[in-house]
Design an enzyme around this catalytic site. Structure first.
Site, mmCIF file in Angstrom:
data_model
loop_
_atom_site.group_PDB
_atom_site.id
_atom_site.type_symbol
_atom_site.label_atom_id
_atom_site.label_comp_id
_atom_site.label_asym_id
_atom_site.label_seq_id
_atom_site.Cartn_x
_atom_site.Cartn_y
_atom_site.Cartn_z
ATOM 1 N N THR A 70 61.506 26.480 -13.914
ATOM 2 C CA THR A 70 62.608 25.636 -13.981
ATOM 3 C C THR A 70 62.716 24.266 -14.476
ATOM 4 O OG1 THR A 70 63.178 27.675 -11.877
ATOM 5 C CG2 THR A 70 65.051 25.591 -12.742
ATOM 6 N N MET A 130 63.472 21.411 -2.529
ATOM 7 C CA MET A 130 63.428 22.621 -3.697
ATOM 8 C C MET A 130 62.582 21.135 -4.825
ATOM 9 S SD MET A 130 66.065 25.813 -4.107
ATOM 10 C CE MET A 130 64.953 27.001 -2.744
ATOM 11 N N LEU A 131 61.981 20.817 -4.757
ATOM 12 C CA LEU A 131 62.409 19.301 -5.814
ATOM 13 C C LEU A 131 60.405 19.952 -6.738
ATOM 14 C CD1 LEU A 131 62.726 16.436 -3.369
ATOM 15 C CD2 LEU A 131 63.877 17.460 -5.391
ATOM 16 N N ALA A 132 61.130 19.500 -7.659
ATOM 17 C CA ALA A 132 59.860 19.447 -8.524
ATOM 18 C C ALA A 132 58.528 18.594 -8.354
ATOM 19 C CB ALA A 132 59.408 19.297 -10.251
ATOM 20 N N HIS A 166 60.548 -11.628 -10.497
ATOM 21 C CA HIS A 166 62.418 -12.281 -10.771
ATOM 22 C C HIS A 166 63.001 -12.396 -12.171
ATOM 23 C CE1 HIS A 166 65.863 -14.450 -10.817
ATOM 24 N NE2 HIS A 166 65.330 -15.407 -11.344
HETATM 25 P P1 FAD Z 1 59.939 26.856 -11.067
HETATM 26 O O1 FAD Z 1 59.884 25.787 -11.811
HETATM 27 O O2 FAD Z 1 61.291 28.079 -10.686
HETATM 28 O O3 FAD Z 1 58.762 28.215 -12.011
HETATM 29 C C1 FAD Z 1 59.114 29.426 -10.868
HETATM 30 C C2 FAD Z 1 58.286 30.448 -12.430
HETATM 31 O O4 FAD Z 1 57.879 30.963 -12.342
HETATM 32 C C3 FAD Z 1 59.557 30.567 -13.505
HETATM 33 O O5 FAD Z 1 59.491 29.875 -15.087
HETATM 34 C C4 FAD Z 1 59.658 31.936 -13.667
HETATM 35 O O6 FAD Z 1 60.384 32.731 -14.833
HETATM 36 C C5 FAD Z 1 58.919 32.812 -12.987
HETATM 37 N N1 FAD Z 1 58.208 33.386 -12.372
HETATM 38 C C6 FAD Z 1 58.833 34.251 -11.420
HETATM 39 N N2 FAD Z 1 58.301 35.890 -10.724
HETATM 40 C C7 FAD Z 1 57.428 35.707 -11.740
HETATM 41 C C8 FAD Z 1 57.085 37.099 -11.661
HETATM 42 N N3 FAD Z 1 57.718 37.675 -10.847
HETATM 43 N N4 FAD Z 1 56.163 36.998 -13.015
HETATM 44 C C9 FAD Z 1 55.799 35.639 -13.957
HETATM 45 N N5 FAD Z 1 56.629 35.005 -14.247
HETATM 46 C C10 FAD Z 1 57.307 34.992 -13.104
HETATM 47 N N6 FAD Z 1 63.736 18.801 -9.372
HETATM 48 C C11 FAD Z 1 62.900 16.967 -8.803
HETATM 49 O O7 FAD Z 1 62.108 16.806 -8.489
HETATM 50 N N7 FAD Z 1 63.995 16.182 -9.946
HETATM 51 C C12 FAD Z 1 64.912 16.754 -10.578
HETATM 52 O O8 FAD Z 1 65.635 15.909 -11.196
HETATM 53 C C13 FAD Z 1 64.898 18.192 -10.965
HETATM 54 N N8 FAD Z 1 66.567 18.623 -11.674
HETATM 55 C C14 FAD Z 1 66.822 19.682 -11.618
HETATM 56 C C15 FAD Z 1 68.313 19.875 -12.041
HETATM 57 C C16 FAD Z 1 68.003 20.934 -11.863
HETATM 58 C C17 FAD Z 1 69.281 21.542 -13.353
HETATM 59 C C18 FAD Z 1 67.732 22.445 -11.522
HETATM 60 C C19 FAD Z 1 67.985 23.628 -11.585
HETATM 61 C C20 FAD Z 1 66.621 22.156 -10.569
HETATM 62 C C21 FAD Z 1 66.075 20.815 -10.673
HETATM 63 N N9 FAD Z 1 64.702 20.587 -10.069
HETATM 64 C C22 FAD Z 1 64.900 18.823 -10.328
HETATM 65 C C23 FAD Z 1 64.106 21.369 -9.083
HETATM 66 C C24 FAD Z 1 63.310 21.711 -9.732
HETATM 67 O O9 FAD Z 1 63.577 22.510 -10.992
HETATM 68 C C25 FAD Z 1 62.285 22.686 -8.776
HETATM 69 O O10 FAD Z 1 62.466 21.940 -7.897
HETATM 70 C C26 FAD Z 1 60.979 23.273 -9.381
HETATM 71 O O11 FAD Z 1 60.977 23.429 -11.098
HETATM 72 C C27 FAD Z 1 60.326 24.732 -8.169
HETATM 73 O O12 FAD Z 1 59.402 24.266 -9.289
HETATM 74 P P2 FAD Z 1 58.460 25.942 -8.337
HETATM 75 O O13 FAD Z 1 57.514 25.665 -9.307
HETATM 76 O O14 FAD Z 1 58.219 26.062 -7.757
HETATM 77 O O15 FAD Z 1 59.502 27.274 -9.407
HETATM 78 P P1 NAI Z 2 72.713 21.641 -2.835
HETATM 79 O O1 NAI Z 2 72.056 21.542 -1.946
HETATM 80 O O2 NAI Z 2 71.642 20.435 -2.684
HETATM 81 O O3 NAI Z 2 73.860 21.380 -2.572
HETATM 82 C C1 NAI Z 2 75.126 22.671 -2.630
HETATM 83 C C2 NAI Z 2 76.042 22.370 -2.117
HETATM 84 O O4 NAI Z 2 76.808 23.712 -2.366
HETATM 85 C C3 NAI Z 2 76.327 21.635 -0.575
HETATM 86 O O5 NAI Z 2 76.320 20.344 -0.298
HETATM 87 C C4 NAI Z 2 76.910 22.566 0.286
HETATM 88 O O6 NAI Z 2 78.025 22.117 0.545
HETATM 89 C C5 NAI Z 2 78.044 23.008 -0.609
HETATM 90 N N1 NAI Z 2 78.695 24.199 -0.760
HETATM 91 C C6 NAI Z 2 78.174 25.754 -0.143
HETATM 92 N N2 NAI Z 2 78.557 26.638 0.504
HETATM 93 C C7 NAI Z 2 80.339 26.411 -0.461
HETATM 94 C C8 NAI Z 2 81.124 26.314 -0.187
HETATM 95 N N3 NAI Z 2 81.867 27.708 0.014
HETATM 96 N N4 NAI Z 2 82.734 26.036 -0.426
HETATM 97 C C9 NAI Z 2 81.902 24.465 -1.240
HETATM 98 N N5 NAI Z 2 81.014 24.413 -1.198
HETATM 99 C C10 NAI Z 2 79.654 24.604 -0.644
HETATM 100 O O7 NAI Z 2 72.301 22.584 -3.763
HETATM 101 P P2 NAI Z 2 72.297 22.713 -5.359
HETATM 102 O O8 NAI Z 2 72.979 21.112 -6.140
HETATM 103 O O9 NAI Z 2 72.569 23.329 -6.102
HETATM 104 O O10 NAI Z 2 70.883 22.385 -6.146
HETATM 105 C C11 NAI Z 2 70.199 23.391 -5.955
HETATM 106 C C12 NAI Z 2 68.409 22.503 -5.299
HETATM 107 O O11 NAI Z 2 67.812 21.879 -6.659
HETATM 108 C C13 NAI Z 2 68.798 21.463 -4.736
HETATM 109 O O12 NAI Z 2 67.878 22.125 -3.610
HETATM 110 C C14 NAI Z 2 68.043 20.472 -5.480
HETATM 111 O O13 NAI Z 2 66.727 19.855 -4.758
HETATM 112 C C15 NAI Z 2 67.173 20.620 -6.287
HETATM 113 N N6 NAI Z 2 67.782 20.264 -7.473
HETATM 114 C C16 NAI Z 2 67.329 18.906 -7.151
HETATM 115 C C17 NAI Z 2 67.247 17.840 -8.044
HETATM 116 C C18 NAI Z 2 67.057 15.917 -8.641
HETATM 117 O O14 NAI Z 2 66.086 16.291 -7.702
HETATM 118 N N7 NAI Z 2 67.802 15.128 -9.278
HETATM 119 C C19 NAI Z 2 68.665 18.001 -9.626
HETATM 120 C C20 NAI Z 2 68.519 19.020 -9.385
HETATM 121 C C21 NAI Z 2 68.418 19.745 -8.425
#
Ligand code: FAD
Ligand code: NAI
Length: 469
Positions: free
Chosen positions: A43, A321-323, A447
């Protein structure tokens, strides 16, 4: 050992899985990684962290060209948006990054399989490939790193056209006029920032009383003020979305407001950003007898599941859920498997939101300290009092430092402001080394930098002796 026999197999190549695979290989284990998509990186690299940051940066440049250049004394002609080019550049950044992971797999002699992995038993995994064939491998240990997928609300179908998730938002080549964002969490505010800066009218509907409600509440309040100032943006808090309907090219969202009254909102496009669900579809967990706990795979303190030798990490288990959390766990699991004694301090894992100003926090929030009745002191320094921030026209926001009232031990650092994402590391290091606020206050900070505001806030927390306020 035969070619399909491994010491460790990692299912999923996100920042949790690929980092774990590299560390396992470094520690001498014969390692395989299975990824269902053609591109490695999960992801984060494909549809998360990296592409969203690429678009946040591009949209920030566009916004600055429109709203800041003139004040800097830079005259430019007509500024027009080329969204397809912006998306193309984002795609190139993703490709370069995911190709880098492919290189790292080769460099570390990790065998990569593309296909959907599924447990036959705890040591046997079948891999179903796109061409319909299946390959079976065996492994002494297995690490589940299958991540998460966007979730929706009951009764709302994500049609990927009018009701979309972040994945589709990252591919939009036509600018929506009015985007309704359900959820004012991290994805909600980051995506609202991208499209709001480009000129889309944004309406955020949020169930909680503020934006980014999981962070220190002062940050969400300040972010809401800044977003209002910088784009065509409205947020409705305490608003619970209950349904969505698409008709004649418009999306109508129904919701309940704070008083329980039915309200509705209409826009061109709806972004669903109400959280993500752990992904375990078709993984064959039933063949191991692993039962999910509210969708997540239960693990012990070693990140081992109820089945010895089968581990899990990242978005698919408990916690943020953080990378970077997933990656820390990747190193941890690999070292545990190798018999080492690694450690993760979950309290010192920072959270960052890449809006502008950026938002970052680590440690306890003030709200948590109040609930836990921990005696604390606060030091807060606004960026408008920082010379560096005035020079760059980034005067919104503040640094807030929380320290223990009696011992002065650093308990939390919360920043909304320029480069907060990088500055939060001072708080991380402080927490890891159990620094006092005074420690941060007496370190020399260069600074002029934004980081001087951390020093000032620390001086405020330690002894109410801020210099520049
Ligand atoms: P994932 O990155 O979800 O990887 C899991 C992988 O497993 C996927 O490639 C999937 O295809 C594969 N997989 C699943 N099931 C199977 C299977 N059965 N067989 C083979 N492959 C499989 N986090 C941050 O810390 N900073 C950010 O700026 C940030 N921005 C984000 C922005 C967005 C729009 C989103 C959606 C998320 C963001 N996140 C961010 C969250 C971050 O992407 C996730 O927390 C992170 O990717 C989780 O890592 P993971 O390794 O657990 O899983
Ligand atoms: P989130 O959990 O951050 O936010 C979801 C929001 O939706 C909450 O504030 C909740 O109150 C609201 N919500 C839930 N049900 C609702 C309803 N019925 N009506 C109105 N509001 C409602 O989840 P989000 O933004 O989808 O992100 C998912 C994950 O991806 C997060 O856990 C985040 O850690 C990760 N992520 C991290 C980033 C980063 O580190 N910069 C960037 C993007 C995603």
């Amino acid at each position: 050992m035969s070619s399909n026999q491994f010491d460790v197999t990692v299912i999923g190549s996100g920042p949790g899985g690929y980092v774990a695979a590299i560390r396992c290989a470094q520690l001498g284990m014969k390692t395989a990684i299975i990824e269902r998509y053609a591109s490695l990186g999960g992801t984060c690299l494909n549809v998360g962290c990296i592409p969203s940051k690429a678009l946040l940066d591009s949209s920030e440049h566009f916004h600055a060209a429109h709203h800041k250049f003139a004040e800097h004394g830079i005259k430019v002609g007509d500024i027009t948006l080329d969204l397809p080019q912006m998306i193309k550049r984002k795609g190139e950044v993703v490709t370069q990054t995911t190709e880098g992971i492919k290189f790292l797999m080769r460099k570390n002699k990790i065998t990569t399989f593309h296909g959907h992995g599924s447990f036959v038993d705890k040591n046997t995994i079948s891999i179903k490939k796109d061409d319909g064939t299946t390959e079976t491998i065996t492994s002494e240990k297995v690490l589940i790193a299958t991540g998460s997928k966007p979730s929706s609300l009951p009764g709302i179908e994500i049609d990927k056209k009018k009701i979309i998730t972040s994945t589709e938002a990252l591919e939009l080549t036509k600018l929506p006029k009015h985007m309704i964002v359900i959820g004012g969490g991290v994805i909600g505010v980051e995506m609202a920032s991208v499209f709001g800066r480009l000129g889309t009218k944004i309406t955020v509907l949020e169930y909680a009383g503020s934006l980014i409600a999981g962070m220190d509440s002062s940050l969400g309040r300040e972010l809401n003020k800044v977003l209002k100032k910088t784009m065509d943006y409205t947020a409705h808090f305490n608003t619970k979305v209950t349904g969505a309907k698409v008709s004649r090219g418009k999306v109508t969202i129904s919701a309940e407001n704070k008083k329980g009254e039915a309200v509705s909102f209409q826009g061109d496009l709806c972004l669903m950003a109400v959280g993500r669900r752990p992904y375990t579809d078709g993984l064959g967990l039933e063949n191991l007898g692993i039962e999910l706990d509210r969708g997540r795979i239960p693990v012990n303190e070693n990140l081992e599941t109820s089945v010895p030798g089968v581990y899990a990490l990242g978005d698919v288990i408990r916690g943020a859920m953080l990378a970077h959390k997933a990656s820390e766990e990747g190193v941890f699991v690999a070292e545990k498997m190798a018999g080492q004694h690694p450690h993760i301090n979950y309290r010192a894992i920072p959270g960052v939101v890449y809006t502008w100003p950026e938002v970052a926090g680590v440690g306890f929030t003030e709200d948590e300290l109040k609930v836990d009745k921990v005696p604390y002191k606060t030091g807060q320094f606004p960026f408008k009092a920082s010379g560096r921030a005035r020079a760059s026209m980034d005067t919104d926001g503040f640094v807030k430092i929380l320290s223990h009232k009696e011992t002065d031990e650093l308990l939390g650092m919360h920043i909304i402001g320029p480069r907060a994402a990088d500055m939060i590391m001072e708080g991380v290091i402080g927490l890891e080394f159990r620094a006092s606020a005074e420690d941060l206050a007496i370190f020399s900070h260069p600074h002029p930098t934004f980081s001087e505001s951390v020093k000032e806030a620390a001086m405020g927390a330690t002894a109410n002796r801020i210099i520049h306020l």
